[in-house]
Motif scaffolding. Structure first.
Motif, short mmCIF file in Angstrom:
data_model
loop_
_atom_site.label_atom_id
_atom_site.label_comp_id
_atom_site.label_asym_id
_atom_site.label_seq_id
_atom_site.Cartn_x
_atom_site.Cartn_y
_atom_site.Cartn_z
N GLU A 14 1.02 -1.36 -0.29
CA GLU A 14 -0.10 -0.13 -0.55
C GLU A 14 0.74 0.98 0.14
OE1 GLU A 14 0.17 -1.42 4.27
OE2 GLU A 14 0.06 -2.32 2.03
N LEU A 15 2.14 1.60 0.05
CA LEU A 15 2.89 2.37 0.78
C LEU A 15 3.48 2.64 -0.98
CD1 LEU A 15 4.30 1.91 4.01
CD2 LEU A 15 2.55 3.78 2.87
N ALA A 16 3.55 1.51 -1.77
CA ALA A 16 4.33 1.07 -3.00
C ALA A 16 3.66 2.07 -4.35
CB ALA A 16 4.24 -0.36 -3.52
N GLY A 17 3.61 3.14 -3.81
CA GLY A 17 2.86 4.58 -5.22
C GLY A 17 3.73 5.36 -5.62
N ASP A 18 4.34 5.09 -6.53
CA ASP A 18 5.16 6.20 -7.83
C ASP A 18 5.24 7.69 -7.73
OD1 ASP A 18 3.67 6.41 -9.09
OD2 ASP A 18 3.99 5.60 -11.03
N ASP A 19 4.37 8.31 -6.22
CA ASP A 19 3.90 10.28 -6.51
C ASP A 19 4.92 10.10 -6.03
OD1 ASP A 19 2.45 10.04 -8.62
OD2 ASP A 19 0.96 9.60 -6.42
N PRO A 20 6.90 11.42 -6.22
CA PRO A 20 7.11 11.91 -4.93
C PRO A 20 6.58 12.89 -4.22
CG PRO A 20 7.07 13.01 -8.22
CD PRO A 20 6.60 11.90 -8.15
N PHE A 48 16.20 9.58 2.11
CA PHE A 48 17.45 9.85 0.90
C PHE A 48 17.42 8.39 -0.04
CE2 PHE A 48 20.80 7.98 2.74
CZ PHE A 48 21.33 6.93 2.35
N VAL A 49 17.30 8.54 -0.90
CA VAL A 49 17.72 6.84 -2.12
C VAL A 49 19.19 7.69 -2.99
CG1 VAL A 49 15.39 6.26 -1.54
CG2 VAL A 49 16.06 7.35 -3.58
N VAL A 50 19.44 6.18 -3.76
CA VAL A 50 20.85 6.73 -4.46
C VAL A 50 19.74 5.94 -5.64
CG1 VAL A 50 22.93 6.39 -5.97
CG2 VAL A 50 22.62 6.61 -3.03
N ARG A 57 18.69 11.41 -4.57
CA ARG A 57 17.77 12.59 -4.10
C ARG A 57 17.36 12.55 -2.30
NH1 ARG A 57 13.90 9.60 -9.37
NH2 ARG A 57 15.99 9.44 -10.33
N ILE A 58 16.52 13.22 -2.17
CA ILE A 58 15.84 13.83 -1.20
C ILE A 58 14.51 14.18 -0.92
CG2 ILE A 58 18.81 13.79 -0.42
CD1 ILE A 58 18.04 17.29 0.13
N ALA A 59 14.22 13.99 0.84
CA ALA A 59 12.54 14.15 0.76
C ALA A 59 12.56 14.43 2.16
CB ALA A 59 11.79 13.89 -0.07
N PRO A 60 12.17 15.14 2.74
CA PRO A 60 11.68 15.45 4.51
C PRO A 60 11.90 13.79 5.03
CG PRO A 60 10.25 17.29 3.18
CD PRO A 60 10.44 16.20 1.47
N ARG A 61 12.49 13.71 6.14
CA ARG A 61 12.64 12.45 7.21
C ARG A 61 10.79 11.81 7.15
NH1 ARG A 61 14.50 12.56 12.63
NH2 ARG A 61 15.71 9.39 12.68
N ARG A 62 9.96 12.27 7.03
CA ARG A 62 9.08 10.76 6.99
C ARG A 62 8.28 10.33 6.28
NH1 ARG A 62 10.26 13.79 10.57
NH2 ARG A 62 9.68 13.98 13.09
N GLU A 64 8.04 8.25 2.80
CA GLU A 64 8.37 7.38 1.94
C GLU A 64 9.91 6.84 0.95
OE1 GLU A 64 7.93 4.34 3.58
OE2 GLU A 64 6.57 5.36 4.86
N HIS A 65 10.45 6.09 1.38
CA HIS A 65 12.07 6.33 0.49
C HIS A 65 11.51 5.36 -1.03
CE1 HIS A 65 14.61 5.35 4.09
NE2 HIS A 65 15.00 6.04 3.33
N VAL A 66 9.97 4.55 -1.00
CA VAL A 66 9.45 3.94 -2.50
C VAL A 66 9.40 5.14 -3.36
CG1 VAL A 66 7.35 3.67 -1.43
CG2 VAL A 66 8.57 1.68 -3.26
#
Length: 167
Positions: A14-20, A48-50, A57-62, A64-66
């Motif tokens: 359920e967390l595996a969406g592709d919206d950034p 972060f992800v590489v 790529r970075i985003a606020p801490r909370r 989802e990496h996916v």
């Protein structure tokens, strides 16, 4: 150890969406960090992800990496803290903490290459290494703590080597 050098998402479907996530950026240069945080808190780590192309790529801490990875495989994932020293950005702390990708600490070279490419000073290794194992009995994702290779859900023995399905 992941012999393929890439990780697929192993977390909840359920967390595996592709919206950034809101505030997500591709760090093309350290100047991007001057505009950070776009929706984040500068005093806390970032997610972060590489990506497979080697970009950071970075985003606020909370976040989802996916979602940050657009639902794709990654070379590395975790959390990172940036600080400003002598007018330059540097990485103060970096971990492989991602229960969605469960990357092995051996993914550090991908993180190092991404940071070196950006000219960011860094600690030279993960400041905190997280050891993930999948329980062969019940399938639960586990974080190994204090060298205890026992499943937190069913008390089965966890294998000594990284054992998530390859990407």
């Amino acid at each position: 150890m992941n012999d393929l050098g890439r990780y697929r998402y192993v977390g909840p479907a359920e967390l595996a969406g592709d919206d950034p996530p809101v505030g997500a950026v591709v760090v093309g240069s350290s100047a991007v960090l001057d505009r950070w945080p776009a929706g984040g808190n500068p005093d806390e780590p970032v997610t972060f992800v590489v990506a497979l192309d080697g970009s950071l790529r970075i985003a606020p801490r909370r976040s989802e990496h996916v979602a940050l990875a657009g639902g794709r495989d990654v070379l590395a994932a975790g959390e990172m803290t940036f600080t400003r020293e002598g007018g330059r950005w540097t990485v103060a702390e970096v971990t492989n903490q991602s229960t969605g990708y469960c990357p092995d600490p051996d993914c550090w070279p991908a993180v190092r290459r991404a940071l070196d490419h950006l000219g960011l000073d860094h600690p030279g290794a993960f400041t905190t290494e997280i050891v993930f194992r999948r329980c062969p009995s019940c399938g639960e994702r586990n974080i190994v703590r204090d060298g205890d290779f026992t499943c937190a859900l069913c008390d089965s023995a966890l294998p000594p080597a990284w054992n998530f399905p390859p990407a």
